[in-house]
Write a protein that holds these residues in place. Structure first.
Motif, PDB file in Angstrom:
ATOM      1  N   PRO A  63       0.974  -1.168  -0.041  1.00  0.00           N
ATOM      2  CA  PRO A  63      -0.027  -0.058   0.136  1.00  0.00           C
ATOM      3  C   PRO A  63       0.841   1.328   0.089  1.00  0.00           C
ATOM      4  CG  PRO A  63       0.172  -0.810   2.338  1.00  0.00           C
ATOM      5  CD  PRO A  63       0.856  -1.989   1.406  1.00  0.00           C
ATOM      6  N   HIS A  64       2.100   1.149  -0.388  1.00  0.00           N
ATOM      7  CA  HIS A  64       2.993   2.469  -0.561  1.00  0.00           C
ATOM      8  C   HIS A  64       2.877   2.908  -1.771  1.00  0.00           C
ATOM      9  CE1 HIS A  64       4.276   0.579   3.216  1.00  0.00           C
ATOM     10  NE2 HIS A  64       4.508   1.895   3.704  1.00  0.00           N
ATOM     11  N   PHE A  65       2.625   4.126  -2.193  1.00  0.00           N
ATOM     12  CA  PHE A  65       2.582   4.989  -3.390  1.00  0.00           C
ATOM     13  C   PHE A  65       3.478   6.025  -3.157  1.00  0.00           C
ATOM     14  CE2 PHE A  65      -1.241   2.519  -3.282  1.00  0.00           C
ATOM     15  CZ  PHE A  65      -1.656   2.227  -4.521  1.00  0.00           C
ATOM     16  N   SER A  66       3.907   6.697  -4.358  1.00  0.00           N
ATOM     17  CA  SER A  66       4.516   7.982  -4.439  1.00  0.00           C
ATOM     18  C   SER A  66       3.472   9.111  -4.576  1.00  0.00           C
ATOM     19  CB  SER A  66       5.561   8.024  -5.552  1.00  0.00           C
ATOM     20  OG  SER A  66       6.709   7.280  -5.343  1.00  0.00           O
ATOM     21  N   LEU A  67       3.689  10.101  -3.839  1.00  0.00           N
ATOM     22  CA  LEU A  67       2.765  10.931  -4.119  1.00  0.00           C
ATOM     23  C   LEU A  67       3.288  12.387  -4.780  1.00  0.00           C
ATOM     24  CD1 LEU A  67      -0.134  12.276  -3.330  1.00  0.00           C
ATOM     25  CD2 LEU A  67       0.866  13.217  -1.087  1.00  0.00           C
ATOM     26  N   ALA A  68       2.468  12.601  -5.996  1.00  0.00           N
ATOM     27  CA  ALA A  68       3.083  13.739  -6.921  1.00  0.00           C
ATOM     28  C   ALA A  68       2.025  14.861  -6.805  1.00  0.00           C
ATOM     29  CB  ALA A  68       3.023  13.450  -8.310  1.00  0.00           C
ATOM     30  N   PHE A  69       2.382  16.275  -6.844  1.00  0.00           N
ATOM     31  CA  PHE A  69       1.475  17.364  -7.005  1.00  0.00           C
ATOM     32  C   PHE A  69       1.535  18.047  -8.522  1.00  0.00           C
ATOM     33  CE2 PHE A  69       2.653  16.947  -2.335  1.00  0.00           C
ATOM     34  CZ  PHE A  69       1.224  16.630  -1.887  1.00  0.00           C
ATOM     35  N   PRO A  70       0.392  18.641  -8.576  1.00  0.00           N
ATOM     36  CA  PRO A  70       0.493  19.412  -9.766  1.00  0.00           C
ATOM     37  C   PRO A  70       1.738  20.035 -10.321  1.00  0.00           C
ATOM     38  CG  PRO A  70      -1.571  20.184  -8.771  1.00  0.00           C
ATOM     39  CD  PRO A  70      -0.573  19.070  -7.926  1.00  0.00           C
ATOM     40  N   GLY A  71       2.491  19.817 -11.509  1.00  0.00           N
ATOM     41  CA  GLY A  71       3.491  19.942 -11.895  1.00  0.00           C
ATOM     42  C   GLY A  71       4.703  19.372 -11.683  1.00  0.00           C
ATOM     43  N   ASP A  72       4.470  18.274 -10.775  1.00  0.00           N
ATOM     44  CA  ASP A  72       5.658  17.133 -10.462  1.00  0.00           C
ATOM     45  C   ASP A  72       5.472  16.340 -11.739  1.00  0.00           C
ATOM     46  OD1 ASP A  72       6.020  18.192  -8.343  1.00  0.00           O
ATOM     47  OD2 ASP A  72       5.088  16.794  -7.171  1.00  0.00           O
ATOM     48  N   ASP A  73       6.765  15.899 -12.128  1.00  0.00           N
ATOM     49  CA  ASP A  73       6.907  14.879 -13.328  1.00  0.00           C
ATOM     50  C   ASP A  73       6.824  13.654 -12.684  1.00  0.00           C
ATOM     51  OD1 ASP A  73       7.216  16.748 -15.187  1.00  0.00           O
ATOM     52  OD2 ASP A  73       9.332  16.670 -15.156  1.00  0.00           O
ATOM     53  N   ARG A  74       7.274  13.447 -11.385  1.00  0.00           N
ATOM     54  CA  ARG A  74       7.467  12.222 -10.841  1.00  0.00           C
ATOM     55  C   ARG A  74       7.179  12.385  -9.127  1.00  0.00           C
ATOM     56  NH1 ARG A  74      11.977   7.372 -11.165  1.00  0.00           N
ATOM     57  NH2 ARG A  74      11.207   6.188  -9.648  1.00  0.00           N
ATOM     58  N   GLY A  75       6.240  11.644  -8.564  1.00  0.00           N
ATOM     59  CA  GLY A  75       6.048  11.766  -7.236  1.00  0.00           C
ATOM     60  C   GLY A  75       7.283  11.838  -6.511  1.00  0.00           C
ATOM     61  N   GLY A  76       7.436  12.278  -5.225  1.00  0.00           N
ATOM     62  CA  GLY A  76       8.458  12.454  -4.715  1.00  0.00           C
ATOM     63  C   GLY A  76       8.609  12.107  -3.244  1.00  0.00           C
ATOM     64  N   ILE A  77       7.068  11.810  -2.720  1.00  0.00           N
ATOM     65  CA  ILE A  77       6.908  11.738  -1.330  1.00  0.00           C
ATOM     66  C   ILE A  77       6.240  10.421  -1.285  1.00  0.00           C
ATOM     67  CG2 ILE A  77       5.524  12.498   0.762  1.00  0.00           C
ATOM     68  CD1 ILE A  77       5.401  15.299  -0.595  1.00  0.00           C
ATOM     69  N   THR A  78       6.826   9.501  -0.452  1.00  0.00           N
ATOM     70  CA  THR A  78       6.371   8.061  -0.320  1.00  0.00           C
ATOM     71  C   THR A  78       5.304   7.866   0.794  1.00  0.00           C
ATOM     72  OG1 THR A  78       8.317   7.092  -0.861  1.00  0.00           O
ATOM     73  CG2 THR A  78       6.959   5.758   0.142  1.00  0.00           C
ATOM     74  N   VAL A  79       4.235   7.703   0.441  1.00  0.00           N
ATOM     75  CA  VAL A  79       2.910   7.468   1.423  1.00  0.00           C
ATOM     76  C   VAL A  79       2.318   6.163   1.724  1.00  0.00           C
ATOM     77  CG1 VAL A  79       2.401  10.072   1.140  1.00  0.00           C
ATOM     78  CG2 VAL A  79       1.426   8.398  -0.465  1.00  0.00           C
TER      79      VAL A  79
END
Length: 108
Positions: A63-79
Motif C-alpha cells: 500500500p505504499h505509493f509515491s505522491l505527486a502534486f500538480p507540476g511534478d513529473d514524478r512523485g517524490g513523497i512516499t506515502v
C-alpha cells in the motif's frame, strides 16, 4: 506548505524505472508541527471494474505509493495509503520506506 487542497496523483512504482499505475486523487494535505505530512482524499474519478481490480491488487501487494502534486513529473513523497469502506483514502508519510517489499504469488 501548511495546507494544500486540490489534486494530486498516486503512483505505484515496481522499481525505480517502472511505474505500474497512476491514480488522480482529490486531496487535502496538512503538515503537523513536526513537519509530518498527513492527507485525506478520494479518487478524482470513480474507478471502473478493471481499474478497481488493479487498485485492489496493488493495495494488497504493497500500500505504499509515491505522491505527486500538480507540476511534478514524478512523485517524490512516499506515502502509505489506507482506504476506508466508503472510498476515503488516508495517506501518511513513510519517509523510512526503502521501496522493497516481500511478495509471494500463489499461482495455483
Amino acid at each position: 506548505m501548511d495546507r494544500f487542497v486540490g489534486q494530486g496523483r498516486l503512483e505505484w512504482w515496481a522499481n525505480q524505472s517502472t511505474c505500474l499505475e497512476m491514480y488522480d486523487i482529490d486531496i487535502t494535505v496538512t503538515v503537523d508541527a513536526v513537519g509530518k505530512l498527513r492527507a485525506t482524499g478520494r479518487h478524482a474519478k470513480s474507478l471502473d471494474t478493471t481499474q478497481r481490480e488493479g487498485w485492489d491488487f496493488l493495495m494488497e501487494m504493497d500500500p505504499h505509493f509515491s505522491l505527486a502534486f500538480p507540476g511534478d513529473d514524478r512523485g517524490g513523497i512516499t506515502v502509505r495509503v489506507v482506504e476506508a469502506e466508503k472510498g476515503t483514502l488516508s495517506l501518511t508519510e513513510a519517509p523510512d520506506r526503502d521501496g522493497s517489499a516481500n511478495v509471494t504469488f500463489d499461482l495455483t
